[in-house]
Design a protein around this motif. Sequence first.
Motif, PDB file in Angstrom:
ATOM      1  N   LEU A   1      -9.168  -3.349   4.621  1.00  0.00           N
ATOM      2  CA  LEU A   1      -7.819  -4.047   5.375  1.00  0.00           C
ATOM      3  C   LEU A   1      -7.098  -4.666   4.236  1.00  0.00           C
ATOM      4  CD1 LEU A   1      -7.345  -4.469   8.462  1.00  0.00           C
ATOM      5  CD2 LEU A   1      -8.215  -6.725   8.033  1.00  0.00           C
ATOM      6  N   ARG A   2      -5.693  -4.428   4.485  1.00  0.00           N
ATOM      7  CA  ARG A   2      -4.861  -5.311   3.667  1.00  0.00           C
ATOM      8  C   ARG A   2      -3.973  -6.225   4.782  1.00  0.00           C
ATOM      9  NH1 ARG A   2      -3.606  -4.369  -2.001  1.00  0.00           N
ATOM     10  NH2 ARG A   2      -2.203  -5.810  -1.689  1.00  0.00           N
ATOM     11  N   ARG A   3      -3.858  -7.265   4.628  1.00  0.00           N
ATOM     12  CA  ARG A   3      -3.390  -8.239   5.489  1.00  0.00           C
ATOM     13  C   ARG A   3      -2.348  -9.608   4.804  1.00  0.00           C
ATOM     14  NH1 ARG A   3      -8.658 -11.404   7.669  1.00  0.00           N
ATOM     15  NH2 ARG A   3      -9.314 -12.200   5.616  1.00  0.00           N
ATOM     16  N   THR A   4      -1.396  -9.728   5.807  1.00  0.00           N
ATOM     17  CA  THR A   4      -0.630 -10.845   5.614  1.00  0.00           C
ATOM     18  C   THR A   4      -0.530 -11.800   6.743  1.00  0.00           C
ATOM     19  OG1 THR A   4       1.455  -9.989   6.557  1.00  0.00           O
ATOM     20  CG2 THR A   4       0.848  -9.440   3.965  1.00  0.00           C
ATOM     21  N   PRO A   5       0.040 -12.898   6.828  1.00  0.00           N
ATOM     22  CA  PRO A   5       0.010 -13.682   8.270  1.00  0.00           C
ATOM     23  C   PRO A   5       0.651 -12.727   9.243  1.00  0.00           C
ATOM     24  CG  PRO A   5       0.527 -15.076   6.170  1.00  0.00           C
ATOM     25  CD  PRO A   5       0.432 -13.776   5.765  1.00  0.00           C
ATOM     26  N   ARG A   6       1.345 -12.218   8.941  1.00  0.00           N
ATOM     27  CA  ARG A   6       2.424 -11.329   9.956  1.00  0.00           C
ATOM     28  C   ARG A   6       1.895  -9.839  10.229  1.00  0.00           C
ATOM     29  NH1 ARG A   6       6.576 -13.603  11.619  1.00  0.00           N
ATOM     30  NH2 ARG A   6       8.032 -12.255  12.266  1.00  0.00           N
ATOM     31  N   GLN A   7       1.227  -9.173   9.250  1.00  0.00           N
ATOM     32  CA  GLN A   7       0.934  -7.713   9.630  1.00  0.00           C
ATOM     33  C   GLN A   7      -0.544  -7.482   8.856  1.00  0.00           C
ATOM     34  OE1 GLN A   7       3.853  -4.879   8.076  1.00  0.00           O
ATOM     35  NE2 GLN A   7       3.499  -3.660  10.046  1.00  0.00           N
ATOM     36  N   GLN A   8      -1.127  -6.412   9.494  1.00  0.00           N
ATOM     37  CA  GLN A   8      -2.529  -5.968   8.956  1.00  0.00           C
ATOM     38  C   GLN A   8      -2.300  -4.475   8.825  1.00  0.00           C
ATOM     39  OE1 GLN A   8      -6.044  -7.555  10.231  1.00  0.00           O
ATOM     40  NE2 GLN A   8      -4.911  -9.506  10.801  1.00  0.00           N
ATOM     41  N   ALA A   9      -2.964  -3.975   7.772  1.00  0.00           N
ATOM     42  CA  ALA A   9      -3.052  -2.506   7.475  1.00  0.00           C
ATOM     43  C   ALA A   9      -4.471  -2.041   7.537  1.00  0.00           C
ATOM     44  CB  ALA A   9      -2.150  -1.926   6.456  1.00  0.00           C
ATOM     45  N   LEU A  10      -4.998  -1.293   8.312  1.00  0.00           N
ATOM     46  CA  LEU A  10      -6.610  -0.588   8.417  1.00  0.00           C
ATOM     47  C   LEU A  10      -6.398   0.783   7.795  1.00  0.00           C
ATOM     48  CD1 LEU A  10      -9.616  -0.687   8.898  1.00  0.00           C
ATOM     49  CD2 LEU A  10      -8.682  -0.087  11.248  1.00  0.00           C
ATOM     50  N   VAL A  11      -7.196   0.801   6.513  1.00  0.00           N
ATOM     51  CA  VAL A  11      -7.317   2.192   6.082  1.00  0.00           C
ATOM     52  C   VAL A  11      -8.818   2.621   6.279  1.00  0.00           C
ATOM     53  CG1 VAL A  11      -7.112   3.254   3.802  1.00  0.00           C
ATOM     54  CG2 VAL A  11      -5.520   1.758   4.386  1.00  0.00           C
ATOM     55  N   ALA A  12      -8.844   3.913   6.322  1.00  0.00           N
ATOM     56  CA  ALA A  12     -10.297   4.546   6.573  1.00  0.00           C
ATOM     57  C   ALA A  12      -9.945   6.185   5.964  1.00  0.00           C
ATOM     58  CB  ALA A  12     -10.579   4.650   8.138  1.00  0.00           C
ATOM     59  N   VAL A  13     -10.875   6.373   5.185  1.00  0.00           N
ATOM     60  CA  VAL A  13     -10.908   7.524   4.480  1.00  0.00           C
ATOM     61  C   VAL A  13     -12.503   8.104   4.453  1.00  0.00           C
ATOM     62  CG1 VAL A  13     -10.322   8.986   2.301  1.00  0.00           C
ATOM     63  CG2 VAL A  13      -9.179   6.914   3.167  1.00  0.00           C
ATOM     64  N   PRO A  14     -12.846   9.259   4.891  1.00  0.00           N
ATOM     65  CA  PRO A  14     -14.060   9.822   4.467  1.00  0.00           C
ATOM     66  C   PRO A  14     -14.340  10.180   3.277  1.00  0.00           C
ATOM     67  CG  PRO A  14     -12.833  11.394   5.886  1.00  0.00           C
ATOM     68  CD  PRO A  14     -11.873  10.189   5.399  1.00  0.00           C
ATOM     69  N   ARG A  15     -15.814  10.299   2.969  1.00  0.00           N
ATOM     70  CA  ARG A  15     -16.456  10.705   1.896  1.00  0.00           C
ATOM     71  C   ARG A  15     -17.611  11.652   2.051  1.00  0.00           C
ATOM     72  NH1 ARG A  15     -19.609   6.389  -1.011  1.00  0.00           N
ATOM     73  NH2 ARG A  15     -19.374   7.962  -2.911  1.00  0.00           N
ATOM     74  N   PHE A  16     -17.532  12.647   1.165  1.00  0.00           N
ATOM     75  CA  PHE A  16     -18.554  13.603   1.467  1.00  0.00           C
ATOM     76  C   PHE A  16     -18.557  14.372   2.548  1.00  0.00           C
ATOM     77  CE2 PHE A  16     -20.764  10.079  -0.833  1.00  0.00           C
ATOM     78  CZ  PHE A  16     -20.473  10.578  -2.265  1.00  0.00           C
ATOM     79  N   ALA A  17     -17.585  14.538   3.337  1.00  0.00           N
ATOM     80  CA  ALA A  17     -17.329  15.233   4.624  1.00  0.00           C
ATOM     81  C   ALA A  17     -17.369  16.831   4.454  1.00  0.00           C
ATOM     82  CB  ALA A  17     -15.830  14.912   5.286  1.00  0.00           C
TER      83      ALA A  17
END
Length: 135
Positions: A43-59
């Motif tokens: 997660l990257r976050r500031t007081p006003r916004q959040q960004a959730l990143v999800a990436v697979p490994r070994f798929a």
Amino acid sequence: FTTTETLRLRRAAPELFTTGEYLPLDVHLDPAFSSGPQIVAFLRRTPRQQALVAVPRFAAAIVDEGRWPTGTSTWGESVVVLPEECEGLTFANIFTGECVLATDRRVRVAELLGEFPVALATANVGPARLATAAP
């Protein structure tokens, strides 16, 4: 496509990428799928916004050639565990437009990666969130 959209978000919300807090997240894999692919999430976050990143490994080891590691057939009931302040937030994937609600501090990986094998999902918090939630 992913680079273009990510750079577009970076231009629109530079503070997420320059001064936003970085928080690695736990992923609880569905036991039926635990020998398959894994997920790297943060997660990257500031007081006003959040960004959730999800990436697979070994798929590639478990999906057929030409098929993406998406949906319930790949991820079952696997979940990304979020911090408490994310409870009730709706994250919108910038690549697909899919929205995922954080419930019990979790989002289902099968929903987050429902149509596309990578997620960068944003949620507004604070005054911006209250403004969009008002009738």
